[in-house]
Design a protein around this motif. Structure first.
Motif, short mmCIF file in Angstrom:
data_model
loop_
_atom_site.label_atom_id
_atom_site.label_comp_id
_atom_site.label_asym_id
_atom_site.label_seq_id
_atom_site.Cartn_x
_atom_site.Cartn_y
_atom_site.Cartn_z
N MET A 1 0.84 -1.20 0.00
CA MET A 1 0.00 0.00 0.00
C MET A 1 0.87 1.25 0.00
O MET A 1 0.52 2.26 -0.60
CB MET A 1 -0.93 -0.01 1.22
CG MET A 1 -1.94 -1.16 1.19
SD MET A 1 -3.13 -1.09 2.53
CE MET A 1 -4.10 0.32 2.01
N ILE A 14 0.91 -2.56 -8.23
CA ILE A 14 0.40 -3.05 -6.96
C ILE A 14 -1.03 -3.55 -7.11
O ILE A 14 -1.43 -4.55 -6.46
CB ILE A 14 0.47 -1.95 -5.89
CG1 ILE A 14 1.92 -1.52 -5.66
CG2 ILE A 14 -0.15 -2.43 -4.59
CD1 ILE A 14 2.85 -2.68 -5.29
N LYS A 15 -1.80 -2.93 -7.99
CA LYS A 15 -3.17 -3.39 -8.22
C LYS A 15 -3.17 -4.81 -8.75
O LYS A 15 -3.99 -5.64 -8.36
CB LYS A 15 -3.86 -2.45 -9.21
CG LYS A 15 -5.34 -2.76 -9.41
CD LYS A 15 -5.96 -1.81 -10.42
CE LYS A 15 -5.94 -0.38 -9.89
NZ LYS A 15 -6.64 0.54 -10.82
N TRP A 18 -2.43 -7.21 -5.82
CA TRP A 18 -3.62 -7.47 -5.00
C TRP A 18 -4.55 -8.45 -5.71
O TRP A 18 -5.07 -9.39 -5.09
CB TRP A 18 -4.37 -6.15 -4.73
CG TRP A 18 -3.78 -5.28 -3.66
CD1 TRP A 18 -3.33 -4.01 -3.83
CD2 TRP A 18 -3.60 -5.59 -2.28
NE1 TRP A 18 -2.87 -3.50 -2.64
CE2 TRP A 18 -3.02 -4.45 -1.67
CE3 TRP A 18 -3.85 -6.70 -1.51
CZ2 TRP A 18 -2.71 -4.42 -0.31
CZ3 TRP A 18 -3.54 -6.67 -0.15
CH2 TRP A 18 -2.98 -5.54 0.43
N ALA A 21 -3.44 -12.06 -5.48
CA ALA A 21 -3.22 -12.64 -4.15
C ALA A 21 -4.27 -13.70 -3.85
O ALA A 21 -5.47 -13.47 -4.01
CB ALA A 21 -3.26 -11.55 -3.08
N VAL A 24 -4.10 -13.97 2.31
CA VAL A 24 -3.78 -12.72 3.00
C VAL A 24 -3.90 -12.96 4.51
O VAL A 24 -4.85 -13.60 4.98
CB VAL A 24 -4.72 -11.58 2.57
CG1 VAL A 24 -4.55 -10.37 3.49
CG2 VAL A 24 -4.45 -11.17 1.14
N VAL A 40 -9.13 -3.20 1.97
CA VAL A 40 -8.00 -4.04 1.64
C VAL A 40 -8.48 -5.35 1.01
O VAL A 40 -7.99 -5.79 -0.04
CB VAL A 40 -7.14 -4.34 2.89
CG1 VAL A 40 -6.05 -5.36 2.57
CG2 VAL A 40 -6.51 -3.06 3.41
N LYS A 43 -9.80 -5.38 -2.64
CA LYS A 43 -8.83 -5.35 -3.73
C LYS A 43 -8.45 -6.76 -4.19
O LYS A 43 -7.93 -6.93 -5.28
CB LYS A 43 -7.55 -4.63 -3.29
CG LYS A 43 -7.73 -3.21 -2.81
CD LYS A 43 -6.41 -2.67 -2.26
CE LYS A 43 -6.61 -1.31 -1.59
NZ LYS A 43 -6.88 -0.25 -2.57
N CYS A 44 -8.71 -7.77 -3.33
CA CYS A 44 -8.23 -9.13 -3.58
C CYS A 44 -9.35 -9.97 -4.17
O CYS A 44 -9.99 -10.78 -3.46
CB CYS A 44 -7.70 -9.76 -2.30
SG CYS A 44 -6.50 -8.73 -1.43
N LEU A 47 -8.98 -13.86 -3.71
CA LEU A 47 -8.61 -14.34 -2.38
C LEU A 47 -9.37 -15.63 -2.04
O LEU A 47 -10.59 -15.70 -2.15
CB LEU A 47 -8.92 -13.27 -1.34
CG LEU A 47 -8.34 -13.50 0.06
CD1 LEU A 47 -6.83 -13.44 0.02
CD2 LEU A 47 -8.88 -12.46 1.03
#
Length: 451
Positions: A1, A14-15, A18, A21, A24, A40, A43-44, A47
């Motif tokens: 971040m 970074i996007k 995320w 990912a 997390v 947060v 963004k994933c 996940l």
């Protein structure tokens, strides 16, 4: 971040991080806002595994945030640390599970406020709930559940009907392979209710702190299950006869046996288990052979002992056993042996070529002259609280050079509460070459002491 705030190029990179990912782990401090956590997680998109370590109170808002932000979640774990409290109720947890159709692993700490369990899921395969208390209603309908762990608080006034819970669990979760239940309310009736379900796939059975569990439960277990690989009856009231039943039924399958805090077993029963279970790799008998004279100490000392230990002491006081016992174990596959707190042992003879970890913490009456360790692969010996002479004898037997101890191992808390520390200075004197030749040496073995 932080990298995303550098420039537009870094933000785009970074996007993509995320989005890609899959797992997390977040620590939620008291200063964190749940909206920030949600941003947060949002963004994933991909996940599937999430671990939240809560340093602030957890409630239904946290579950709602996870449910909304992680549509494809497969594994969720919530840890409660410090002074944080888990305020999630049984209805809120049931709603969360029903919304997560892909959830297969759920582990939640601090479940003292649930009040009831109504868990229905076709995808859930692993369920761990700790700090349970006063569960008024239990429905766990998970046809694909393979592992369950229910850890109750140690409150005498716990009103949970464990008999009904075990009966429901056995009937509605027929594919269970691993069962762990820790509760001081465990009794023979609860075990019989579970055994009555005849869970044919069961491989691990752990029923801990049930001081009302006797050999009758062992007889029921061995009559129904013939392929257990792990059996944990720590804190129960089984005797050497129960150990005999275990050995008769599981000689070809059992590899891990836990009989810690079982006051009615003796060194004879332990030796019989070691002799009759050839595939045993882990054996824990901690606090099962205790010094009766120590237990009959002053009233002041007894007041400092926990309620569970007092129960064990009352049971032990009725045993027609000598204060000190000898233990002889010869085993070809045993890798880990725990005798922590066995203050009733004064002699120990071990011939275990595969043994790599030996726990002798608080074996306060073990005689250095009657200690024999023939275990060439031994890596770790834990000797916290033992006599200085015994510790010195252990060093003489297992260390080729006292200087090798040094600072190779940092301080670390073990499962039984002891710490790994440096060897005291008075034990680190260099032996002469002649003395070195006379000693039985295990050059890779380390002795761990606690303070």
């Amino acid at each position: 971040m932080g990298a995303a705030a550098v420039c537009k190029g870094w933000r785009d990179v970074i996007k993509r991080v995320w989005i890609s990912a899959e797992e997390v782990k977040l620590k939620v401090s008291p200063k964190s806002q749940i909206g920030f956590v949600g941003s947060v997680l949002h963004k994933c998109a991909g996940l599937v595994r999430l671990t939240l370590t809560m340093e602030s109170d957890a409630d239904a808002t946290v579950l709602a945030c996870v449910a909304f932000s992680c549509p494809n979640l497969e594994a969720f774990e919530m840890k409660i640390t410090g002074t944080a409290a888990n305020r999630i109720t049984g209805d809120e947890l049931a709603r969360f599970i029903s919304e997560k159709r892909s959830l297969s692993v759920l582990k939640i700490d601090g479940c003292s406020n649930l009040g009831s369990l109504n868990i229905c899921s076709s995808s859930l395969s692993t369920l761990w709930l700790s700090d349970l208390s006063c569960i008024s209603k239990t429905v766990i309908s998970c046809p694909n559940l393979k592992e369950i762990s229910l850890d109750f608080t140690r409150q005498e006034n716990d009103s949970t009907d464990l008999v009904a819970m075990m009966d429901s669990l056995g009937r509605t979760c027929s594919r269970l392979r691993n069962i762990h239940v820790s509760s001081i309310q465990l009794c023979n009736d609860a075990v019989l209710a579970l055994v009555g379900a005849n869970l044919r796939s069961l491989r691990m059975l752990s029923l801990v702190l049930g001081s009302k569990i006797t050999d009758a439960s062992v007889a029921a277990i061995v009559s129904c299950y013939a392929s257990l690989e792990l059996l944990d009856l720590s804190g129960s009231s089984i005797s050497d006869s129960g150990i005999g039943m275990i050995c008769n039924v599981f000689p070809q399958t059992l590899s891990r046996l836990f009989l810690a805090l079982c006051p009615n077993i003796t060194s004879s029963g332990i030796q019989f288990a070691a002799a009759q279970l050839p595939f045993l790799q882990l054996f824990d008998c901690g606090m099962s052979i205790s010094d009766l004279s120590f237990q009959r100490g002053s009233t002041e000392d007894n007041e400092l002992i926990s309620g569970e230990t007092k129960k064990c002491q009352k049971l032990q006081s009725a045993k027609p056993l000598p204060i000190y016992q000898k233990l002889i174990i010869k085993h070809g596959r045993l890798k880990k042996l725990s005798l922590w707190g066995c203050s009733g042992l004064d002699a120990l003879y071990l011939n275990c070529p595969q043994l790599n970890d030996l726990n002798l913490n608080l074996c306060t009456n073990l005689n250095p002259e009657t200690l024999m360790i023939e275990c060439p692969n031994l890596k770790n010996i834990h000797a916290s609280g033992c006599q200085d002479m015994l510790i010195g004898e252990i060093h003489n037997k297992v260390l080729s050079d006292y200087s090798a101890v040094g600072n190779h191992f940092p301080s670390k808390r073990l499962a039984d509460g002891s710490k790994r520390v440096q060897v005291p200075q008075f034990l680190m004197q260099q032996p002469s070459d002649d003395e070195k030749r006379k000693r039985f040496k295990l050059t890779n073995c380390s002795v761990h002491l606690g303070r």
